[in-house]
Design a protein around this motif. Sequence first.
Motif, PDB file in Angstrom:
ATOM      1  N   ALA A  15       0.835  -1.204   0.000  1.00  0.00           N
ATOM      2  CA  ALA A  15       0.000   0.000   0.000  1.00  0.00           C
ATOM      3  C   ALA A  15       0.871   1.256   0.000  1.00  0.00           C
ATOM      4  CB  ALA A  15      -0.924   0.001   1.212  1.00  0.00           C
ATOM      5  N   GLY A  16       1.914   1.258   0.818  1.00  0.00           N
ATOM      6  CA  GLY A  16       2.793   2.427   0.913  1.00  0.00           C
ATOM      7  C   GLY A  16       3.483   2.723  -0.404  1.00  0.00           C
ATOM      8  N   VAL A  17       3.998   1.676  -1.018  1.00  0.00           N
ATOM      9  CA  VAL A  17       4.714   1.850  -2.284  1.00  0.00           C
ATOM     10  C   VAL A  17       3.736   2.292  -3.386  1.00  0.00           C
ATOM     11  CG1 VAL A  17       5.883   0.519  -4.083  1.00  0.00           C
ATOM     12  CG2 VAL A  17       6.641   0.337  -1.728  1.00  0.00           C
ATOM     13  N   SER A  18       2.539   1.700  -3.382  1.00  0.00           N
ATOM     14  CA  SER A  18       1.550   2.079  -4.401  1.00  0.00           C
ATOM     15  C   SER A  18       1.086   3.510  -4.192  1.00  0.00           C
ATOM     16  CB  SER A  18       0.346   1.143  -4.357  1.00  0.00           C
ATOM     17  OG  SER A  18       0.763  -0.156  -4.665  1.00  0.00           O
ATOM     18  N   ALA A  19       1.042   3.949  -2.940  1.00  0.00           N
ATOM     19  CA  ALA A  19       0.663   5.338  -2.671  1.00  0.00           C
ATOM     20  C   ALA A  19       1.784   6.296  -3.087  1.00  0.00           C
ATOM     21  CB  ALA A  19       0.343   5.513  -1.189  1.00  0.00           C
ATOM     22  N   ALA A  20       3.023   5.829  -3.008  1.00  0.00           N
ATOM     23  CA  ALA A  20       4.160   6.719  -3.291  1.00  0.00           C
ATOM     24  C   ALA A  20       4.269   7.069  -4.784  1.00  0.00           C
ATOM     25  CB  ALA A  20       5.454   6.049  -2.816  1.00  0.00           C
ATOM     26  N   TRP A  21       4.030   6.097  -5.641  1.00  0.00           N
ATOM     27  CA  TRP A  21       4.281   6.321  -7.078  1.00  0.00           C
ATOM     28  C   TRP A  21       3.546   7.527  -7.668  1.00  0.00           C
ATOM     29  CZ3 TRP A  21       8.268   5.185  -9.747  1.00  0.00           C
ATOM     30  CH2 TRP A  21       8.994   4.017  -9.523  1.00  0.00           C
ATOM     31  N   PRO A  22       2.222   7.640  -7.528  1.00  0.00           N
ATOM     32  CA  PRO A  22       1.534   8.787  -8.141  1.00  0.00           C
ATOM     33  C   PRO A  22       2.022  10.134  -7.589  1.00  0.00           C
ATOM     34  CG  PRO A  22      -0.040   7.114  -7.497  1.00  0.00           C
ATOM     35  CD  PRO A  22       1.264   6.724  -6.888  1.00  0.00           C
ATOM     36  N   LEU A  23       2.374  10.169  -6.296  1.00  0.00           N
ATOM     37  CA  LEU A  23       2.830  11.427  -5.685  1.00  0.00           C
ATOM     38  C   LEU A  23       4.191  11.823  -6.250  1.00  0.00           C
ATOM     39  CD1 LEU A  23       1.879  10.509  -2.012  1.00  0.00           C
ATOM     40  CD2 LEU A  23       0.708  12.198  -3.443  1.00  0.00           C
ATOM     41  N   VAL A  24       5.076  10.837  -6.320  1.00  0.00           N
ATOM     42  CA  VAL A  24       6.419  11.088  -6.837  1.00  0.00           C
ATOM     43  C   VAL A  24       6.339  11.497  -8.309  1.00  0.00           C
ATOM     44  CG1 VAL A  24       8.547   9.873  -7.445  1.00  0.00           C
ATOM     45  CG2 VAL A  24       7.594   9.608  -5.177  1.00  0.00           C
ATOM     46  N   ALA A  26       3.960  12.997  -9.682  1.00  0.00           N
ATOM     47  CA  ALA A  26       3.376  14.341  -9.776  1.00  0.00           C
ATOM     48  C   ALA A  26       4.383  15.409  -9.349  1.00  0.00           C
ATOM     49  CB  ALA A  26       2.124  14.413  -8.904  1.00  0.00           C
ATOM     50  N   GLY A  27       5.575  15.003  -8.928  1.00  0.00           N
ATOM     51  CA  GLY A  27       6.634  15.954  -8.576  1.00  0.00           C
ATOM     52  C   GLY A  27       6.640  16.365  -7.120  1.00  0.00           C
ATOM     53  N   LEU A  28       5.860  15.684  -6.278  1.00  0.00           N
ATOM     54  CA  LEU A  28       5.829  16.043  -4.858  1.00  0.00           C
ATOM     55  C   LEU A  28       6.988  15.371  -4.120  1.00  0.00           C
ATOM     56  CD1 LEU A  28       1.992  15.606  -4.412  1.00  0.00           C
ATOM     57  CD2 LEU A  28       3.232  17.761  -4.194  1.00  0.00           C
ATOM     58  N   LYS A  29       7.449  16.058  -3.058  1.00  0.00           N
ATOM     59  CA  LYS A  29       8.543  15.475  -2.267  1.00  0.00           C
ATOM     60  C   LYS A  29       7.937  14.517  -1.233  1.00  0.00           C
ATOM     61  CE  LYS A  29      12.350  16.427   0.797  1.00  0.00           C
ATOM     62  NZ  LYS A  29      12.863  17.269   1.843  1.00  0.00           N
ATOM     63  N   VAL A  30       8.358  13.265  -1.317  1.00  0.00           N
ATOM     64  CA  VAL A  30       7.764  12.226  -0.478  1.00  0.00           C
ATOM     65  C   VAL A  30       8.846  11.601   0.410  1.00  0.00           C
ATOM     66  CG1 VAL A  30       6.599   9.976  -0.500  1.00  0.00           C
ATOM     67  CG2 VAL A  30       6.004  11.692  -2.210  1.00  0.00           C
ATOM     68  N   GLU A 242      10.618  -2.223  -5.120  1.00  0.00           N
ATOM     69  CA  GLU A 242      10.336  -0.967  -5.830  1.00  0.00           C
ATOM     70  C   GLU A 242      11.018   0.239  -5.188  1.00  0.00           C
ATOM     71  OE1 GLU A 242       6.632  -0.510  -8.000  1.00  0.00           O
ATOM     72  OE2 GLU A 242       5.716  -1.728  -6.421  1.00  0.00           O
ATOM     73  N   LEU A 243      11.596   0.044  -4.007  1.00  0.00           N
ATOM     74  CA  LEU A 243      12.126   1.206  -3.281  1.00  0.00           C
ATOM     75  C   LEU A 243      13.302   1.863  -4.002  1.00  0.00           C
ATOM     76  CD1 LEU A 243      11.809  -0.056   0.404  1.00  0.00           C
ATOM     77  CD2 LEU A 243      10.371   1.600  -0.783  1.00  0.00           C
ATOM     78  N   SER A 244      14.153   1.053  -4.623  1.00  0.00           N
ATOM     79  CA  SER A 244      15.305   1.675  -5.293  1.00  0.00           C
ATOM     80  C   SER A 244      14.845   2.461  -6.519  1.00  0.00           C
ATOM     81  CB  SER A 244      16.362   0.637  -5.638  1.00  0.00           C
ATOM     82  OG  SER A 244      15.788  -0.400  -6.372  1.00  0.00           O
ATOM     83  N   ALA A 245      13.835   1.948  -7.240  1.00  0.00           N
ATOM     84  CA  ALA A 245      13.309   2.679  -8.405  1.00  0.00           C
ATOM     85  C   ALA A 245      12.664   3.989  -7.956  1.00  0.00           C
ATOM     86  CB  ALA A 245      12.303   1.828  -9.161  1.00  0.00           C
ATOM     87  N   LEU A 246      11.966   3.945  -6.827  1.00  0.00           N
ATOM     88  CA  LEU A 246      11.360   5.174  -6.300  1.00  0.00           C
ATOM     89  C   LEU A 246      12.441   6.183  -5.918  1.00  0.00           C
ATOM     90  CD1 LEU A 246       8.462   3.741  -4.097  1.00  0.00           C
ATOM     91  CD2 LEU A 246       8.189   5.504  -5.846  1.00  0.00           C
ATOM     92  N   THR A 247      13.498   5.695  -5.276  1.00  0.00           N
ATOM     93  CA  THR A 247      14.587   6.588  -4.847  1.00  0.00           C
ATOM     94  C   THR A 247      15.266   7.242  -6.052  1.00  0.00           C
ATOM     95  OG1 THR A 247      14.906   5.114  -2.975  1.00  0.00           O
ATOM     96  CG2 THR A 247      16.656   6.689  -3.380  1.00  0.00           C
ATOM     97  N   GLY A 250      14.401  10.858  -7.497  1.00  0.00           N
ATOM     98  CA  GLY A 250      14.990  12.091  -6.984  1.00  0.00           C
ATOM     99  C   GLY A 250      14.141  12.815  -5.959  1.00  0.00           C
ATOM    100  N   ASN A 251      12.832  12.635  -5.964  1.00  0.00           N
ATOM    101  CA  ASN A 251      12.015  13.321  -4.955  1.00  0.00           C
ATOM    102  C   ASN A 251      11.362  12.347  -3.968  1.00  0.00           C
ATOM    103  OD1 ASN A 251      10.663  12.562  -7.237  1.00  0.00           O
ATOM    104  ND2 ASN A 251       9.094  14.144  -7.127  1.00  0.00           N
ATOM    105  N   PHE A 252      12.024  11.214  -3.814  1.00  0.00           N
ATOM    106  CA  PHE A 252      11.539  10.221  -2.845  1.00  0.00           C
ATOM    107  C   PHE A 252      12.685   9.847  -1.920  1.00  0.00           C
ATOM    108  CE2 PHE A 252      11.239   5.792  -1.471  1.00  0.00           C
ATOM    109  CZ  PHE A 252       9.953   5.725  -0.957  1.00  0.00           C
ATOM    110  N   GLN A 253      12.401   9.800  -0.633  1.00  0.00           N
ATOM    111  CA  GLN A 253      13.437   9.412   0.325  1.00  0.00           C
ATOM    112  C   GLN A 253      12.879   8.316   1.226  1.00  0.00           C
ATOM    113  OE1 GLN A 253      14.760  12.676   2.768  1.00  0.00           O
ATOM    114  NE2 GLN A 253      16.502  11.521   3.577  1.00  0.00           N
TER     115      GLN A 253
END
Lengths: 536, 133
Positions: A15-24, A26-30, A242-247, A250-253
Amino acid sequence: MSAQADVLIVGSGPAGVSAAWPLVQAGLKVIMLDQGREGSGPPLPDDALMSVRLNDEGQWRYFIGEDFHGLAARKRETPKMKVPGFRFVLEGFEQAYSIRATGMLTTGSLAKGGTSRMWGAGAYPYTTIDLKGFPFGLEDLDESYQSVMARIGISGCGNDDLALSLGALYPLQPPLAMHENAKRLLERYEAKRCAGSLAGIRLGVARNAVLTRDLADRKACSLTNMCLWGCPRNSIYSADQELSALTRTGNFQYIDHAFVQDISSGYEGLCAHCTDICGDHRQTLNFTAKTIILAAGAIGSTILALKTLRHFSQSVPLICHPALALAMCIPERIGRPLAESNFALGQLAYQVEDFEQAENFSFGVIFTAEGLPVSSLAAYMPFTRPCSFSLAQALMPSMLIANCYFPGSFSACHIEVTPQGQVLVGGGYSSDFEARARKTNRRVQHFFRSLGAFPLPGSLQRATLGSDGHFAGSFPMRKFPSVGETSIDGEVHGMPGLFIADGAVLPHLSAKHPTLTIMANADRISKSIAKRMLGT
Amino acid sequence: MPGEKRPLLCEAQVLLSYVLGQAPGSVLICRYFRALRAQGQDCPLPLSLPPARWAFLLYAFEPVGRNLGPRATALSSRIRIASVIAESSTQGARKFYADSRLPRSVRLFILTLKLLFEFLIFPVRLALTRWMR
């Protein structure tokens, strides 16, 4: 230490990872906050199970564990709970949240990737009938199903008899190669279906979040039969992949060793107070954001939301899946050689219709027994151990194990947080469950017998409530939410900016595995948050 | 220390021989010993002399129907531990998995004989289970 972000996500599970993708995107800092436990066992070899069994002197390290975790004699738990390599996944969860459970297991995780590190990978989308009681329709979830399924890779068959109840038009990878027993069952089913002699139970190929074609860094399944023990090729999806791809966006930590203890609201927005509960340094970390998304698993998120709202000593309903499991045997396969290659997770899936209330159908997955240790089968037999071993060995190639899930409405569980911070969880069944379980069991056994698979005497087991980790319904989404509920977009009533994106917000738990729906719903919630924050 | 160790090592030898149907390797015996220590089960089983000398006598002594859960007897839970340890070794795997390379008819014939033996020995097991309760 403190830090700021546009959005904080609590938990790194599906759930967390799926929630992160659309935000990231969209250019938001997550910032994702997570305890992020990791395992420390030896890496599994990318070899066939039989080859490891026959040749690897160090195999006991994978199958029992250096701490001998695999020797625990627990009944009525899933076999994966005894796998040494997965010990870290469930370890410490109840202690971290001070949970005292009666009548059920409170399966949850502090691991990086959450319980997806050891899930069964069943990926079954909800259809209109499953979404009865939801404040939105399938058309609102459809796009999210598409994007999640394309992202994680689901293998299955889009044109069998189950296709209609599993969404025929979603992107699928080709199905995994089937075991001989499953093939026979499906062939006989198709023949009977053509003759029109089967009513009320439908059978099809299981859908799994397992690759049959390479996807990004993950490799296609090589049918080593090691699925129960782990997947060195990462063919089985787990959220941590998926965490490394999210990282890299650039706007995901991702911040580990950050267990969120409490959330408070202030002038700058919401503040998550974290500590490292597993490490030596118990330094408090504070993170501030306008929006916090709880995705710590239904139980973790419920506890955090109840603490944040200061709803102490109030019992909140919790929904979970009652489940049965049954072992069957195809007589003509007794004593045959074991398969040289096999996939040890779900091979087939079936749906048992309820003629009175369509949404109350039961749903099950069929596995082969060949990935299981012979000793685990022998332990259930009434003979002496050497004879049970011989019998289990002969039966194994002929066996199929079917589980059967019932809708969450047949469970009667609750959760409560005391003012001292202790969490009390109680589990039970609805008054009509026993009758329903008996009736469904009779139908299922008759169905399989008609296909030439005979239930083994005494093999019917009821799974301990909560052992599958499917929890929901504690903060249900409503069109007009009130106290203890969330809006259609998962926003907690009475706490603007605090969202829940995991199972806790599902108002109803259909008999199907909910993980894919939880992921799609998290994606939907997150898209709506992104739109709101960007004013689009 | 060696005095405490010896009964457990003897027990390992007996139970692993019983499960495997052949003498276990020393590595397996040590692993059984370490497993019991790790589980906090330091006390050896009070095995009477005959089964302690001839492992096959455990066919008569193995308790009926209590292999798992809190009702499992000490002997059946130790046999279960020995089984898991034996299976997770190349020696055990060759015994439990490589047998499947025999012709099917031979395997089924052997299995039938074993089951026949089980039915013959069952009253003795039942009587001993009740007597040892």
